[in-house]
Design a protein around this motif. Structure first.
Motif, mmCIF file in Angstrom:
data_model
loop_
_atom_site.group_PDB
_atom_site.id
_atom_site.type_symbol
_atom_site.label_atom_id
_atom_site.label_comp_id
_atom_site.label_asym_id
_atom_site.label_seq_id
_atom_site.Cartn_x
_atom_site.Cartn_y
_atom_site.Cartn_z
ATOM 1 N N PHE A 1 -6.550 86.946 24.243
ATOM 2 C CA PHE A 1 -7.605 87.166 23.260
ATOM 3 C C PHE A 1 -8.928 87.500 23.943
ATOM 4 C CE2 PHE A 1 -5.648 84.346 19.694
ATOM 5 C CZ PHE A 1 -4.674 85.310 19.496
ATOM 6 N N ARG A 2 -9.171 86.887 25.093
ATOM 7 C CA ARG A 2 -10.426 87.136 25.807
ATOM 8 C C ARG A 2 -10.560 88.607 26.180
ATOM 9 N NH1 ARG A 2 -13.285 87.984 30.245
ATOM 10 N NH2 ARG A 2 -11.439 88.859 31.241
ATOM 11 N N SER A 3 -9.470 89.213 26.643
ATOM 12 C CA SER A 3 -9.502 90.634 26.994
ATOM 13 C C SER A 3 -9.816 91.488 25.768
ATOM 14 C CB SER A 3 -8.154 91.056 27.591
ATOM 15 O OG SER A 3 -7.894 90.358 28.788
ATOM 16 N N ALA A 4 -9.248 91.099 24.623
ATOM 17 C CA ALA A 4 -9.516 91.832 23.396
ATOM 18 C C ALA A 4 -10.978 91.682 22.976
ATOM 19 C CB ALA A 4 -8.598 91.337 22.281
ATOM 20 N N PHE A 5 -11.550 90.492 23.187
ATOM 21 C CA PHE A 5 -12.941 90.263 22.828
ATOM 22 C C PHE A 5 -13.884 91.077 23.707
ATOM 23 C CE2 PHE A 5 -11.624 87.175 19.917
ATOM 24 C CZ PHE A 5 -12.713 86.619 19.259
ATOM 25 N N VAL A 6 -13.521 91.281 24.978
ATOM 26 C CA VAL A 6 -14.339 92.117 25.861
ATOM 27 C C VAL A 6 -14.429 93.534 25.300
ATOM 28 C CG1 VAL A 6 -14.494 93.183 28.144
ATOM 29 C CG2 VAL A 6 -13.874 90.773 27.944
ATOM 30 N N ALA A 7 -13.272 94.113 24.954
ATOM 31 C CA ALA A 7 -13.249 95.475 24.403
ATOM 32 C C ALA A 7 -13.935 95.532 23.043
ATOM 33 C CB ALA A 7 -11.803 95.966 24.293
ATOM 34 N N LEU A 8 -13.687 94.510 22.224
ATOM 35 C CA LEU A 8 -14.299 94.475 20.899
ATOM 36 C C LEU A 8 -15.824 94.413 21.015
ATOM 37 C CD1 LEU A 8 -14.013 94.245 17.826
ATOM 38 C CD2 LEU A 8 -13.855 91.757 18.112
ATOM 39 N N LEU B 1 -20.973 96.668 20.139
ATOM 40 C CA LEU B 1 -22.357 96.761 20.595
ATOM 41 C C LEU B 1 -22.772 98.206 20.837
ATOM 42 C CD1 LEU B 1 -22.522 93.689 23.013
ATOM 43 C CD2 LEU B 1 -23.472 93.878 20.710
ATOM 44 N N THR B 2 -21.835 99.035 21.299
ATOM 45 C CA THR B 2 -22.145 100.455 21.472
ATOM 46 C C THR B 2 -22.435 101.110 20.123
ATOM 47 O OG1 THR B 2 -20.739 100.592 23.444
ATOM 48 C CG2 THR B 2 -21.287 102.655 22.355
ATOM 49 N N LEU B 3 -21.650 100.744 19.117
ATOM 50 C CA LEU B 3 -21.870 101.281 17.771
ATOM 51 C C LEU B 3 -23.220 100.823 17.212
ATOM 52 C CD1 LEU B 3 -20.719 102.878 15.384
ATOM 53 C CD2 LEU B 3 -19.644 100.758 14.592
ATOM 54 N N ILE B 4 -23.546 99.549 17.397
ATOM 55 C CA ILE B 4 -24.831 99.015 16.920
ATOM 56 C C ILE B 4 -25.986 99.689 17.648
ATOM 57 C CG2 ILE B 4 -26.288 96.951 16.833
ATOM 58 C CD1 ILE B 4 -23.719 95.321 16.433
ATOM 59 N N ALA B 5 -25.824 99.927 18.945
ATOM 60 C CA ALA B 5 -26.876 100.605 19.716
ATOM 61 C C ALA B 5 -27.131 101.997 19.158
ATOM 62 C CB ALA B 5 -26.470 100.684 21.192
#
Length: 402
Positions: free
Chosen positions: A138-145, A150-154
């Motif tokens: 799950f941690r790996s998925a959270f990194v990508a998520l 954050l890129t979309l919000i930026a």
């Protein structure tokens, strides 16, 4: 199977830390605006704003290991998030000076570097067995998520001007609140200590150095795609900065899906999984170089996005197979440092590649990348096939290189 008594609030609070780890690259979509804002700076210098935090992260990954001997993990995480938040938002509120912005990006890297390794080790501290393995996935998925979100919000914050994307680091505050509220100071029941926690002499061997060198080259090229993509889109009038930021987010989401599919893919292709990962990036680079319009460029970006999790997952899985006995921690750290260093040097590689083909075109580096990656895929693919054939001829050993 024995599981911990922690609820999902605690687990999500702990996993949310990982969403911040790649936030340094979230401003990639704003690079065209930053280049216009600072015409006195070279394109390479401005592109470094996206990757410079990794330099500080490399140092802090090493330093945090020593700090953990005298400072609690909880205190380091809280300090790291606070540092990342303050330095991350400085460009939005306080300055239009390029070098102060660069300094703030280094400060961001210091904060993220403090929590980088802890985002992994704390899962091992509070959880054990299959529950720990599940949360690691799950941690790996959270990194990508986190990177995609954050890129979309930026991209949306670009409506506020070139300062806008730096405001996204305010989102670290809810992560801090969750961590303080739901993650206890110490585990109720200590997790089973890992074998690697026992004091021991560790070393690095040739295969680990080869993995590090491979990832240094390929991750540099992949990062070049994310750094240069938005500039290609706006300079060639393919689309807006907001569209560029959205494309980067979709590209990362594609990579996240590939990460979930990696296990099944690896069972089928075995040693050639890495060849496929390199081919994804090869095709992506050639498409970006040749792209006459936005749809073709999108296709190149999305294919490139499939490459990163494939190569990373394969190589990190391989570490435990080829590293010296009881040296997994050291070998993993060496590979991580190589990956972070490659991200930092990506803008320089873009400039060098343009010089090699004597072209000022923003797409020209990807011709060089495509050619080099073709050679890498060919050499590794033939080598892997040879090893597979050799092992298949050994009686009782039908294993295929993984």
């Amino acid at each position: 199977m024995k599981t911990s008594s922690y609820g999902w609030a605690m687990k999500l609070s702990l996993l949310s830390i990982s969403m911040l780890l790649t936030s340094y690259n979230a401003i990639a979509g704003a690079l065209p605006a930053l280049i216009k804002q600072f015409p006195e700076q070279s394109r390479t210098n401005v592109e470094l704003l996206s990757t410079a935090p990794t330099c500080a992260m490399i140092v802090m990954i090493i330093v945090s290991g020593f700090l953990a001997r005298t400072v609690s993990d909880r205190a380091l995480v809280i300090t790291g998030i606070c540092i990342a938040t303050v330095f991350g938002i400085i460009p939005f509120f306080l300055t239009s000076n390029f070098w102060l912005i660069m300094a703030s990006r280094i400060g961001l890297g210091i904060g993220l570097g403090l929590i980088n390794s802890l985002a992994v080790s704390l899962i091992g501290k509070y959880f054990s067995g299959e529950e720990r393995a599940t949360l690691m996935g799950f941690r790996s998925a959270f990194v990508a998520l986190g990177q995609a979100t954050l890129t979309l919000i930026a991209g949306l914050l670009l409506n506020l001007g070139w300062h806008g994307p730096f405001l996204l680091y305010v989102l670290a505050i809810p992560v801090l609140i969750l961590f303080v509220s739901f993650v206890p100071k110490d585990p109720a029941t200590p997790a089973t200590p890992a074998l690697s926690d026992t004091p021991q002499k560790q070393r690095v061997n040739a295969p680990i150095l080869l993995i590090t060198a491979f990832l240094f080259v390929t991750v540099t090229m992949y990062t070049g795609v994310t750094v240069r993509l938005s500039s290609i889109i706006t300079t060639n009038a393919f689309g807006s900065m907001q569209q560029a930021s959205t494309l980067l987010s979709v590209m990362i989401f594609c990579g996240m899906l590939m990460g979930f599919a990696f296990g099944r893919l690896h069972r089928i292709l075995k040693g050639q999984t890495l060849t496929l990962g390199v081919l994804f990036l090869t095709v992506g680079c050639f498409l970006i170089f040749l792209a006459p319009n936005f749809p073709v460029l999108c296709l190149g970006a999305l294919v490139s996005g499939l490459s990163y999790p494939t190569m990373i997952a394969y190589c990190f899985n391989k570490i435990n197979e080829v590293c010296p006995p009881r040296s997994a921690n050291l070998c993993t750290s060496v590979v991580l440092v190589g990956c972070n260093l490659s991200i930092f040097t990506a803008p320089y590689m873009l400039k060098l590649s343009s010089m090699l083909v004597s072209s000022e075109s923003l797409q020209s580096p990807f011709l060089v990348y495509g050619i080099l990656l073709t050679l890498i895929a060919l050499v590794y693919g033939l080598w892997s096939a040879r090893i597979t054939k050799r092992r298949s001829t050994i009686p009782g050993d039908s294993a295929i290189p993984r």
